[in-house]
Design an enzyme around this catalytic site. Structure first.
Site, PDB file in Angstrom:
ATOM      1  N   GLU A 180     -10.055   4.923  -9.786  1.00  0.00           N
ATOM      2  CA  GLU A 180      -9.469   4.765 -11.131  1.00  0.00           C
ATOM      3  C   GLU A 180      -9.300   3.301 -11.502  1.00  0.00           C
ATOM      4  O   GLU A 180      -8.212   2.843 -11.866  1.00  0.00           O
ATOM      5  CB  GLU A 180      -8.139   5.516 -11.219  1.00  0.00           C
ATOM      6  CG  GLU A 180      -8.314   7.016 -11.026  1.00  0.00           C
ATOM      7  CD  GLU A 180      -7.066   7.829 -11.332  1.00  0.00           C
ATOM      8  OE1 GLU A 180      -5.955   7.311 -11.157  1.00  0.00           O
ATOM      9  OE2 GLU A 180      -7.203   8.996 -11.747  1.00  0.00           O
ATOM     10  N   GLU A 206     -11.662  14.473  -9.359  1.00  0.00           N
ATOM     11  CA  GLU A 206     -10.249  14.861  -9.409  1.00  0.00           C
ATOM     12  C   GLU A 206     -10.051  15.722 -10.645  1.00  0.00           C
ATOM     13  O   GLU A 206     -10.557  15.384 -11.726  1.00  0.00           O
ATOM     14  CB  GLU A 206      -9.306  13.649  -9.534  1.00  0.00           C
ATOM     15  CG  GLU A 206      -9.156  12.844  -8.284  1.00  0.00           C
ATOM     16  CD  GLU A 206      -8.078  11.764  -8.400  1.00  0.00           C
ATOM     17  OE1 GLU A 206      -7.096  11.957  -9.156  1.00  0.00           O
ATOM     18  OE2 GLU A 206      -8.235  10.734  -7.737  1.00  0.00           O
TER      19      GLU A 206
HETATM   20  C1  BGP Z   1      -4.780  10.141 -10.066  1.00  0.00           C
HETATM   21  C2  BGP Z   1      -4.867   9.487  -8.724  1.00  0.00           C
HETATM   22  C3  BGP Z   1      -4.506  10.318  -7.575  1.00  0.00           C
HETATM   23  C4  BGP Z   1      -3.591  11.475  -7.866  1.00  0.00           C
HETATM   24  C5  BGP Z   1      -3.733  12.097  -9.218  1.00  0.00           C
HETATM   25  C6  BGP Z   1      -2.651  13.039  -9.626  1.00  0.00           C
HETATM   26  O1  BGP Z   1      -4.352   9.235 -10.999  1.00  0.00           O
HETATM   27  O2  BGP Z   1      -6.149   8.980  -8.437  1.00  0.00           O
HETATM   28  O3  BGP Z   1      -4.153   9.467  -6.538  1.00  0.00           O
HETATM   29  O4  BGP Z   1      -2.371  11.393  -7.349  1.00  0.00           O
HETATM   30  O5  BGP Z   1      -3.883  11.153 -10.226  1.00  0.00           O
HETATM   31  O6  BGP Z   1      -1.547  12.311 -10.068  1.00  0.00           O
HETATM   32  P1  BGP Z   1      -0.084  12.611  -9.607  1.00  0.00           P
HETATM   33  O7  BGP Z   1      -0.105  12.541  -8.137  1.00  0.00           O
HETATM   34  O8  BGP Z   1       0.725  11.544 -10.210  1.00  0.00           O
HETATM   35  O9  BGP Z   1       0.229  13.945 -10.130  1.00  0.00           O
END
Ligand code: BGP
Length: 478
Positions: free
Chosen positions: A175, A376
């Site tokens: 990201e 993701e």
């Molecule tokens: C993205 C990241 C992850 C992950 C995901 C979900 O931004 O790459 O590391 O955690 O989001 O976000 P969160 O864990 O805040 O729900």
């Protein structure tokens, strides 16, 4: 068949959010290890030292470090073809600056990748996922320091050589575009030297953010060029947090506003990665925001010579944008926007928009025409364990089913989608809030926000469902 043969079905995690063992076998502290827990309403903090009596969720996380065999066996049982994880830079170079890598850290990932191989699971490795050595934050203000380029190259050369027979797919920075968004100052570019406080309040100027990103772009391009020259079988990708942004109305002012947001939030970084040069619209933005990037001779050549082979992104939600200041905000973890009246939202306020994924896949493909992966996607939700131990997460199945359906539509539209790795295939620590309660997994982990729990693993209903999806190559989504 909608999904092509050999489609990479799998799941995604990040080292800092699941491994734990934060100071075991020579590992040094990373920026994530300095972050406390928090909640949706009370933001987590970053501290400059480890405070006694404070909970730092990454320190134990779900202890994948000691449970990886059991966990990968469960992924294999679901039929995973691919597994996206990251390497903790601080296991290999605890402060980032050692002359020699830490052998024990290297051995851990040997074990992880060998275990994947045993089950025929292809690893997809993020080289840097929110875990820069904290020593580099203290010394160079993270990626604001140009020194980090060479340190990153050194790290990459070590892991490329070590894992060349085990890993083929690599992503340079997770990201990377989050470096331009609030919490990204900590997670993505780590330009928080000396800062202690809420992860949402640290103020980092545009100048510092773009300079840090420039260093990351050069670092990424140099290691991609190096990989292409030395390991021709490697496939090198980027990773973008795609924040799909719609104009709230067809008012041309909203249209322009949405276009600007799409450019700077989403396209800016990947235009550099895919095309090897800064996009045409960047200069005006920099001029209007007082940004002047310091470059060295050779930087632009590096960018041109280190372009990616495939495009990956995370997709959780979409946002609307409006030029009307009175409209209501939407809380995503990365950017604020305006609530879309047509969409529901998760308990954390992330707007659920499966069709937006089809739209996004088409937008990306029409711009670049290179293979893509969704690395993701998923629903962070609270799960309830029934008396008999079962976990009925139909809400998660619904979310994933709709998104997979729309990926199928995008494939029918003609986009070249080659993989899907939903986020947090096993419950892990939330990146934005540090919570365990925000669960994404097909596998439940007995670990709670106060740090308690016996770390046992339990299959949720979504486990069997996803297994069937993979077994039928996405044909049976019921
Ligand atoms: C993205 C990241 C992850 C992950 C995901 C979900 O931004 O790459 O590391 O955690 O989001 O976000 P969160 O864990 O805040 O729900």
């Amino acid at each position: 068949m909608t999904f092509p043969e050999g489609f990479l079905w799998g799941g995604a995690v990040a080292a800092n959010q699941l491994e734990g063992a934060w100071d075991v076998d020579g590992k040094g502290p990373s920026v994530s290890d300095m972050c406390t827990n928090g909640t949706h309403t009370s933001p987590k903090r970053i501290t400059t030292t480890i405070e006694p009596d404070t909970l730092y969720p990454s320190h134990e996380a779900i202890d994948f470090y000691h449970h990886y065999e059991e966990d990968i066996a469960l992924f294999a049982e679901m039929g995973f073809k691919a597994f996206r994880t990251s390497i903790n830079w601080t296991r290999i170079f605890p402060t980032g600056e050692e002359a020699e890598p830490n052998e024990k850290g290297l051995e851990f990932y040997d074990r992880v990748f060998d275990c994947c191989k045993k089950y025929g699971i292809e690893p997809l490795v993020t080289i840097s996922h929110y875990e820069m050595p904290y020593a580099l934050v203290e010394k160079y203000n993270g990626w604001a320091g140009r020194e980090c380029i060479e340190l990153f190259e050194k790290y990459c050369k070590v892991i490329f050589e070590r894992y060349k027979d085990k890993v083929k797919y690599w992503l340079t920075f997770n990201e990377i575009n989050c470096g331009l968004m609030n919490i990204g100052a900590i997670t993505a570019i780590s330009t928080v030297q000396g800062y202690s406080g809420s992860v949402l309040d640290c103020e980092v100027s545009d100048q510092v953010r773009f300079q840090a990103l420039h260093h990351q772009f050069v670092a990424s391009a140099r290691v991609i060029r190096y990989a292409h020259q030395n390991y021709p079988e490697f496939l090198m990708g980027n990773m973008i947090a795609f924040i799909t942004t719609y104009p709230y109305t067809c008012n041309p002012d909203d249209m322009i506003e949405a276009q600007k947001k799409m450019q700077m939030n989403n396209w800016f970084c990947s235009d550099v990665h895919v095309r090897g040069e800064y996009p045409y619209y960047a200069q005006r933005y920099w001029d209007e925001h007082g940004v002047k990037i310091q470059m060295e001779p050779g930087d632009l050549e590096d960018l041109a010579e280190g372009t990616i082979d495939f495009y990956t992104f995370s997709y959780y939600m979409s946002n609307c944008t409006s030029t009307d200041p009175k409209l209501q905000g939407t809380s995503g973890n990365l950017v604020d926007g305006v609530k879309n009246p047509y969409l529901p939202a998760s308990d954390w306020g992330w707007q659920i928009d499966p069709k937006g994924l089809r739209w996004t896949l088409n937008e990306i493909y029409s711009r670049y025409q290179i293979p893509m992966m969704v690395v993701e996607n998923g629903l962070g939700a609270k799960d309830v364990v029934e008396a008999d131990g079962s976990i009925h997460d139909s809400y998660r199945i619904d979310y994933l089913r709709q998104h997979i359906h729309e990926m199928g539509e995008a494939i029918k539209d003609g986009v070249d989608l080659i993989g899907y790795m939903p986020w947090g295939c096993i419950d892990l620590v939330s990146a934005s809030t540090g919570e365990m309660a925000k669960r994404y997994g097909f596998i439940y982990v007995n670990k709670f926000d106060d740090g308690t729990g016996d770390l046992s693993r339990q299959k949720k209903d979504s486990f069997e469902w996803y297994k069937k999806v993979i077994a039928t190559n996405g044909e049976d989504l019921d």
